[in-house]
Design a protein around this motif. Structure first.
Motif, PDB file in Angstrom:
ATOM      1  N   LYS A 144       0.847  -1.191   0.000  1.00 46.60           N
ATOM      2  CA  LYS A 144       0.000   0.000   0.000  1.00 46.60           C
ATOM      3  C   LYS A 144       0.886   1.247   0.000  1.00 46.60           C
ATOM      4  O   LYS A 144       1.952   1.262   0.599  1.00 46.60           O
ATOM      5  CB  LYS A 144      -0.899   0.011   1.235  1.00 46.60           C
ATOM      6  CG  LYS A 144      -1.977  -1.066   1.218  1.00 46.60           C
ATOM      7  CD  LYS A 144      -2.872  -0.956   2.427  1.00 46.60           C
ATOM      8  CE  LYS A 144      -3.572   0.380   2.352  1.00 46.60           C
ATOM      9  NZ  LYS A 144      -4.586   0.591   3.365  1.00 46.60           N
ATOM     10  N   GLU A 163       0.391   4.051   1.514  1.00 48.73           N
ATOM     11  CA  GLU A 163       0.526   4.610   2.852  1.00 48.73           C
ATOM     12  C   GLU A 163       1.657   3.935   3.618  1.00 48.73           C
ATOM     13  O   GLU A 163       2.421   4.596   4.319  1.00 48.73           O
ATOM     14  CB  GLU A 163      -0.797   4.488   3.627  1.00 48.73           C
ATOM     15  CG  GLU A 163      -1.900   5.396   3.109  1.00 48.73           C
ATOM     16  CD  GLU A 163      -2.580   4.906   1.834  1.00 48.73           C
ATOM     17  OE1 GLU A 163      -2.316   3.744   1.388  1.00 48.73           O
ATOM     18  OE2 GLU A 163      -3.357   5.677   1.257  1.00 48.73           O
ATOM     19  N   ASP A 164       1.759   2.606   3.490  1.00 48.46           N
ATOM     20  CA  ASP A 164       2.834   1.875   4.152  1.00 48.46           C
ATOM     21  C   ASP A 164       4.192   2.256   3.569  1.00 48.46           C
ATOM     22  O   ASP A 164       5.167   2.444   4.297  1.00 48.46           O
ATOM     23  CB  ASP A 164       2.626   0.359   4.020  1.00 48.46           C
ATOM     24  CG  ASP A 164       1.353  -0.113   4.710  1.00 48.46           C
ATOM     25  OD1 ASP A 164       0.900   0.571   5.661  1.00 48.46           O
ATOM     26  OD2 ASP A 164       0.799  -1.146   4.289  1.00 48.46           O
ATOM     27  N   GLU A 199      -1.423  12.777   8.710  1.00 48.05           N
ATOM     28  CA  GLU A 199      -2.865  12.695   8.483  1.00 48.05           C
ATOM     29  C   GLU A 199      -3.197  12.331   7.032  1.00 48.05           C
ATOM     30  O   GLU A 199      -4.236  11.730   6.777  1.00 48.05           O
ATOM     31  CB  GLU A 199      -3.550  14.004   8.876  1.00 48.05           C
ATOM     32  CG  GLU A 199      -3.571  14.238  10.379  1.00 48.05           C
ATOM     33  CD  GLU A 199      -4.295  13.144  11.159  1.00 48.05           C
ATOM     34  OE1 GLU A 199      -5.405  12.734  10.750  1.00 48.05           O
ATOM     35  OE2 GLU A 199      -3.753  12.692  12.181  1.00 48.05           O
ATOM     36  N   GLU A 210      -3.068   8.538   6.989  1.00 44.08           N
ATOM     37  CA  GLU A 210      -4.197   7.881   7.652  1.00 44.08           C
ATOM     38  C   GLU A 210      -5.041   8.952   8.328  1.00 44.08           C
ATOM     39  O   GLU A 210      -4.740   9.380   9.440  1.00 44.08           O
ATOM     40  CB  GLU A 210      -3.674   6.879   8.689  1.00 44.08           C
ATOM     41  CG  GLU A 210      -4.763   6.066   9.322  1.00 44.08           C
ATOM     42  CD  GLU A 210      -4.205   5.074  10.331  1.00 44.08           C
ATOM     43  OE1 GLU A 210      -5.023   4.576  11.126  1.00 44.08           O
ATOM     44  OE2 GLU A 210      -3.000   4.802  10.339  1.00 44.08           O
ATOM     45  N   LYS A 250      -7.282  10.443  10.546  1.00 40.30           N
ATOM     46  CA  LYS A 250      -7.918  10.018  11.788  1.00 40.30           C
ATOM     47  C   LYS A 250      -8.552  11.186  12.523  1.00 40.30           C
ATOM     48  O   LYS A 250      -9.579  11.048  13.133  1.00 40.30           O
ATOM     49  CB  LYS A 250      -6.886   9.358  12.714  1.00 40.30           C
ATOM     50  CG  LYS A 250      -6.292   8.082  12.213  1.00 40.30           C
ATOM     51  CD  LYS A 250      -5.339   7.492  13.228  1.00 40.30           C
ATOM     52  CE  LYS A 250      -4.031   8.246  13.154  1.00 40.30           C
ATOM     53  NZ  LYS A 250      -2.972   7.713  13.978  1.00 40.30           N
TER      54      LYS A 250
END
Length: 169
Positions: free
Chosen positions: A2, A4-5, A59, A62, A64
């Motif tokens: 992914k 994001e990872d 942010e 992810e 949140k």
């Protein structure tokens, strides 16, 4: 893998590069100072910018806490508004994250086999962030103009009082 990872593993490098690009918007002397001086009290502008973009990057990876996003944007854009950056440049600084990903990490992203839809989704989050930033930037500019107008009114009233052309309230 992914996106994001992948980006989370390169957080420091990406944030540092983003900070360098933001610092480059200033004069060379100022940019050097912003990058060189790390103390929050000796360099509050550089510290605020770095902390704001670090929070925004986290942010973006992810989402949140919308309140944290708004606070980071407010910190960054309040500086830009006070420093009279035009809206295009103030908001445009958020799009630099796309430039970093496209130009500097593109090969690594392909090698990591990041799905194209992850990149599209990330770009969409950046775009939404920019729209939110525009509202915040304009609110900051409005507040600055109100302060300036009130100061002019107060000065005028004091001058009229000194000239005895205005009764004291």
């Amino acid at each position: 893998m992914k996106l994001e990872d992948f980006l989370a593993g390169r957080k420091t490098a990406v944030v540092n590069r983003w900070f360098q690009l933001l610092a480059a918007e200033y004069t060379p002397e100022t940019a050097g100072f912003l990058q060189r001086e790390k103390d929050r009290f000796a360099n509050p502008v550089g510290y605020t910018i770095y902390e704001a973009i670090t929070g925004l990057f986290e942010e973006l990876l992810e989402v949140k806490d919308r309140a944290k996003v708004a606070a980071c944007l407010d910190d960054l854009l309040r500086l830009k508004a006070v420093q009279d950056f035009p809206p295009s440049q103030a908001i445009g600084s958020l799009f630099l994250i796309k430039k970093i990903i496209q130009e500097e990490l593109a090969g690594e992203i392909q090698a990591a086999r990041v799905p194209p839809e992850d990149i599209i989704n990330f770009a969409g989050r950046v775009d939404r962030l920019a729209l939110q930033a525009f509202d915040i930037y304009m609110a900051c500019r409005e507040q600055l103009y109100e302060i300036r107008v009130n100061e002019v009114k107060n000065r005028t009233a004091r001058l009229l009082q000194k000239a005895n052309l205005l009764e004291k309230v």
